[in-house]
Design an enzyme around this catalytic site. Structure first.
Site, mmCIF file in Angstrom:
data_model
loop_
_atom_site.group_PDB
_atom_site.id
_atom_site.type_symbol
_atom_site.label_atom_id
_atom_site.label_comp_id
_atom_site.label_asym_id
_atom_site.label_seq_id
_atom_site.Cartn_x
_atom_site.Cartn_y
_atom_site.Cartn_z
ATOM 1 N N ASP A 113 0.919 -1.216 -0.129
ATOM 2 C CA ASP A 113 -0.208 0.069 -0.140
ATOM 3 C C ASP A 113 0.968 1.226 -0.090
ATOM 4 O OD1 ASP A 113 1.055 0.476 2.539
ATOM 5 O OD2 ASP A 113 -0.981 -0.147 3.515
ATOM 6 N N ASP B 7 -8.218 -7.330 0.814
ATOM 7 C CA ASP B 7 -7.220 -7.515 1.823
ATOM 8 C C ASP B 7 -8.194 -7.271 3.233
ATOM 9 O OD1 ASP B 7 -5.729 -4.974 3.266
ATOM 10 O OD2 ASP B 7 -6.992 -4.424 1.360
ATOM 11 N N CYS C 162 -11.931 -29.656 7.354
ATOM 12 C CA CYS C 162 -10.956 -28.673 6.809
ATOM 13 C C CYS C 162 -9.435 -29.231 6.728
ATOM 14 C CB CYS C 162 -10.708 -27.593 7.957
ATOM 15 S SG CYS C 162 -9.653 -26.152 7.530
ATOM 16 N N CYS D 69 -6.500 -27.465 6.753
ATOM 17 C CA CYS D 69 -5.456 -26.568 7.210
ATOM 18 C C CYS D 69 -4.705 -27.100 8.515
ATOM 19 C CB CYS D 69 -6.221 -25.311 8.102
ATOM 20 S SG CYS D 69 -6.844 -25.446 9.763
ATOM 21 N N CYS E 297 -6.634 -27.872 11.823
ATOM 22 C CA CYS E 297 -7.586 -28.963 11.580
ATOM 23 C C CYS E 297 -7.177 -30.304 11.387
ATOM 24 C CB CYS E 297 -8.870 -28.536 10.583
ATOM 25 S SG CYS E 297 -9.754 -27.126 11.215
ATOM 26 N N HIS F 298 -5.511 -21.427 10.527
ATOM 27 C CA HIS F 298 -6.995 -21.676 10.002
ATOM 28 C C HIS F 298 -7.811 -20.826 9.269
ATOM 29 C CE1 HIS F 298 -11.083 -23.578 10.137
ATOM 30 N NE2 HIS F 298 -11.284 -22.600 10.463
#
Length: 373
Positions: A89, A271, A309, A311, A314, A340
């Protein structure tokens, strides 16, 4: 170069080709303010949770460690060991968020550093120079982000100044990209649409900046105090005036519901700090809504955060164990929640892309929103 692959209503399925690789859109950019995702998340972790593009903060990196330091170390990609796209940015949002520490002039903004109080000046040219030193894939134009409740007279003046600053940004970016010692001579520039909740100011500014034929266009100054309904109204008004054949980026947004609604209105870059910030406080996203793992009801819960999930949290750990880590203030608990949440967001964007390709986005959105309600 942006390639528009498919549209389903206003929802866009695209592909941005960059010097650091391809970004499939719609995309959520994982926010690493100071060249790191808060929560002890490494760049290897980012690859493992399907991150396409990382976002870092120009102002914060300018203050610490200093953009010249990053340049001497080969640019942001080498500095943080990340080989995929990075968006930086411009520092413009800090003009808004550090309201008590700044003075806005035509030439730029005078700051006091939030770290040590030293005086800083940043204008369009300085922002481009800092971002060129960082060598990000995409640089954002320097703008003022006025309060969403600013009066019309102030908003008119602010947006006119932002438009003048954008022309200066483009000129400086073109100059920097022509220099032989610039690290990334293919750095892209996205312009930012401003105008608060005034539709006519927004539309006029969108028409003006579109004429510059930039690499992408962002809608800024939303999610800063106005209601979700107002945000959607502004998107409906202004996005049709931004080029469909370029990326459209809604800055700082947002919740899963915000993203689903904005995609339906033609936005394809996002974002937000929510997934990492909420994760650090034990709040995790699921397809059935958000859970607070500090709650006592998870003390003996052997299930993962979300069944199915994939991830890192998980696949291995239970809600009960992660809750224990959080209560014991063990950093691993915070880290697992952040991983996660980012995986959840990145996976949702995959599902969005697939739904648009298959022409069933509205159906997908309705089902997703009803499940999380």
């Amino acid at each position: 170069m942006y390639e528009l692959i498919k549209q389903d209503g206003l929802a866009k399925r695209g592909r941005l080709h960059t010097v650091h690789g391809v970004v499939e859109t719609p995309v959520f950019m994982n926010v690493g303010t100071a060249a790191a995702i808060k929560g002890a998340v490494s760049t290897d972790d980012l690859r493992g949770i399907k991150t396409q593009i990382e976002l870092s903060n120009t102002y914060h990196l300018h203050v610490r460690p200093g953009d010249e330091v990053v340049r001497k170390l080969g640019g942001l990609h080498r500095f943080m060991a990340w080989d995929k796209p990075i968006l930086t940015d411009s520092g413009g949002f800090q003009v808004f968020s550090l309201a008590g520490l700044r003075r806005i002039k035509e030439e730029g903004v005078y700051f006091n550093s939030h770290i040590d109080g030293r005086k800083i000046f940043m204008g369009p040219e300085e922002s481009m120079q800092i971002q060129s030193n960082l060598a990000s894939t995409i640089a954002m134009a320097f703008d003022e982000c006025p309060s969403s409740v600013a009066d019309r007279e102030y908003m008119e003046r602010s947006v006119a100044r932002t438009a003048r600053w954008l022309n200066r940004c483009k000129k400086e970016m073109d100059r920097l990209n022509s220099l032989p010692d610039t690290i990334n001579r293919h750095q892209m520039l996205f312009g930012i649409n401003q105008g608060g909740v005034y539709e006519d100011i927004r539309i006029r500014h969108a028409q003006e900046i579109t004429e510059l034929n930039l690499d992408g266009y962002a809608v800024g100054g939303l999610a800063v105090g106005e209601s979700h309904e107002e945000m959607y109204r502004i998107l409906e008004a202004v996005v049709p005036y931004l080029p469909t054949a370029k990326p459209t980026y809604l800055m700082g947004v947002g919740t899963p519901a915000n993203i689903l609604e904005a995609v339906d209105r033609g936005v394809d870059f996002f974002d937000c700090v929510y997934p990492s910030r909420n994760g650090r406080h034990g709040h995790v996203y699921t397809n059935q809504g958000k859970l607070n793992l500090f709650n006592a009801k998870y003390e003996l819960d052997e299930r993962p955060v979300e069944e199915g999930c994939q991830c890192p949290a998980c696949r291995t750990y239970s809600r009960a164990y992660i809750r224990h880590l959080l209560k014991a203030k063990e950093m691993l608990g915070m880290r697992l929640c952040v991983l996660h949440n980012l995986y959840f967001y990145n996976t949702m964007m995959e599902e969005i892309r697939e739904a648009i390709e298959e022409g069933r986005y509205r159906e997908y959105k309705a089902k997703k929103l009803s499940g999380m309600a």
